[in-house]
Design a protein around this motif. Structure first.
Motif, PDB file in Angstrom:
ATOM      1  N   GLU A 234      -4.605 -72.916  10.650  1.00  0.00           N
ATOM      2  CA  GLU A 234      -4.267 -73.226   9.258  1.00  0.00           C
ATOM      3  C   GLU A 234      -3.315 -72.176   8.702  1.00  0.00           C
ATOM      4  OE1 GLU A 234      -8.142 -73.567   7.459  1.00  0.00           O
ATOM      5  OE2 GLU A 234      -8.380 -75.646   8.148  1.00  0.00           O
ATOM      6  N   GLN A 235      -3.575 -70.908   9.006  1.00  0.00           N
ATOM      7  CA  GLN A 235      -2.749 -69.810   8.507  1.00  0.00           C
ATOM      8  C   GLN A 235      -1.325 -69.889   9.058  1.00  0.00           C
ATOM      9  OE1 GLN A 235      -3.939 -65.928   9.965  1.00  0.00           O
ATOM     10  NE2 GLN A 235      -3.212 -64.934   8.109  1.00  0.00           N
ATOM     11  N   THR A 236      -1.170 -70.354  10.294  1.00  0.00           N
ATOM     12  CA  THR A 236       0.154 -70.416  10.915  1.00  0.00           C
ATOM     13  C   THR A 236       0.818 -71.784  10.753  1.00  0.00           C
ATOM     14  OG1 THR A 236      -0.839 -70.965  13.057  1.00  0.00           O
ATOM     15  CG2 THR A 236      -0.402 -68.620  12.598  1.00  0.00           C
ATOM     16  N   GLY A 237       0.209 -72.671   9.966  1.00  0.00           N
ATOM     17  CA  GLY A 237       0.805 -73.976   9.693  1.00  0.00           C
ATOM     18  C   GLY A 237       0.648 -74.988  10.814  1.00  0.00           C
ATOM     19  N   GLN A 238      -0.251 -74.739  11.735  1.00  0.00           N
ATOM     20  CA  GLN A 238      -0.447 -75.672  12.850  1.00  0.00           C
ATOM     21  C   GLN A 238      -1.420 -76.796  12.512  1.00  0.00           C
ATOM     22  OE1 GLN A 238      -0.893 -73.820  16.745  1.00  0.00           O
ATOM     23  NE2 GLN A 238      -0.466 -71.879  15.741  1.00  0.00           N
TER      24      GLN A 238
ATOM     25  N   TRP B 276     -16.071 -69.192  17.188  1.00  0.00           N
ATOM     26  CA  TRP B 276     -14.732 -69.064  17.772  1.00  0.00           C
ATOM     27  C   TRP B 276     -13.852 -70.251  17.413  1.00  0.00           C
ATOM     28  CZ3 TRP B 276     -14.087 -64.308  18.625  1.00  0.00           C
ATOM     29  CH2 TRP B 276     -15.179 -63.515  18.982  1.00  0.00           C
ATOM     30  N   VAL B 277     -14.436 -71.421  17.313  1.00  0.00           N
ATOM     31  CA  VAL B 277     -13.685 -72.602  16.872  1.00  0.00           C
ATOM     32  C   VAL B 277     -13.276 -72.410  15.408  1.00  0.00           C
ATOM     33  CG1 VAL B 277     -13.820 -75.093  16.449  1.00  0.00           C
ATOM     34  CG2 VAL B 277     -14.764 -74.133  18.560  1.00  0.00           C
ATOM     35  N   GLN B 278     -14.175 -71.876  14.594  1.00  0.00           N
ATOM     36  CA  GLN B 278     -13.858 -71.616  13.190  1.00  0.00           C
ATOM     37  C   GLN B 278     -12.726 -70.599  13.053  1.00  0.00           C
ATOM     38  OE1 GLN B 278     -17.649 -70.457  11.539  1.00  0.00           O
ATOM     39  NE2 GLN B 278     -18.446 -72.545  11.610  1.00  0.00           N
ATOM     40  N   LYS B 279     -12.750 -69.546  13.883  1.00  0.00           N
ATOM     41  CA  LYS B 279     -11.672 -68.537  13.845  1.00  0.00           C
ATOM     42  C   LYS B 279     -10.339 -69.152  14.272  1.00  0.00           C
ATOM     43  CE  LYS B 279     -14.479 -64.417  14.363  1.00  0.00           C
ATOM     44  NZ  LYS B 279     -14.699 -63.172  15.063  1.00  0.00           N
ATOM     45  N   GLU B 280     -10.382 -69.972  15.319  1.00  0.00           N
ATOM     46  CA  GLU B 280      -9.136 -70.602  15.759  1.00  0.00           C
ATOM     47  C   GLU B 280      -8.613 -71.557  14.691  1.00  0.00           C
ATOM     48  OE1 GLU B 280      -7.250 -73.508  19.147  1.00  0.00           O
ATOM     49  OE2 GLU B 280      -8.995 -72.303  19.708  1.00  0.00           O
ATOM     50  N   ARG B 281      -9.514 -72.327  14.070  1.00  0.00           N
ATOM     51  CA  ARG B 281      -9.099 -73.256  13.014  1.00  0.00           C
ATOM     52  C   ARG B 281      -8.432 -72.475  11.875  1.00  0.00           C
ATOM     53  NH1 ARG B 281      -9.591 -78.213  11.230  1.00  0.00           N
ATOM     54  NH2 ARG B 281     -11.023 -78.941  12.818  1.00  0.00           N
TER      55      ARG B 281
END
Length: 139
Positions: free
Chosen positions: A134-138, A125-130
């Motif tokens: 990254e995809q949204t530029g955060q 879940w941490v990997q999915k959030e990361r």
């Protein structure tokens, strides 16, 4: 740099004082404070919240969640806005809060926002959030 959330809390007295303040005057004083934060490069986000009577509470203290329409709770239990600052320490966040143009009786809670890097990096879940960050530029 760590991030800190500043959570503004009011009392009945400070809410009354705010309601008796000229709206243009309030915008001017908060605008000057916000501009200081922007010029210092520490402001990441800031929002005020709508009247609590327009909100709802979802209470998880029982077996099933209970939804209650506003108004709810006592003023001291509510928060009416927040800032997120990117500063070096809680002490620096405290110094910024002390400069805020808040009504007498108001309180600010300061809480550090943990970085995603502080969580187990092998967790799915941490990997999915990361990946999402990254995809949204955060990140």
């Amino acid at each position: 740099m760590p991030k800190y959330m500043l959570i503004w809390r009011a009392t009945d007295e400070s809410m009354a004082a705010m309601m008796n303040t000229d709206f243009t005057e309030m915008l001017e004083s908060m605008g000057r404070f916000n501009d200081e934060l922007i010029r210092a490069g520490v402001l990441l986000a800031a929002e005020g919240l709508d009247d609590p009577s327009q909100g709802v509470v979802v209470d998880f203290t029982g077996e099933t969640p209970v939804v209650t329409d506003g108004p709810y709770g006592e003023t001291k239990e509510l928060f009416n806005g927040f800032y997120i600052l990117d500063v070096a320490s809680v002490q620096e966040a405290v110094e910024w809060v002390k400069r805020a143009p808040m009504a007498a009786g108001s309180k600010a809670e300061i809480r550090r926002i943990p970085s995603i890097d502080e969580f187990p990096q092998d967790n799915e879940w941490v990997q999915k959030e990361r990946a999402w960050r990254e995809q949204t530029g955060q990140l």
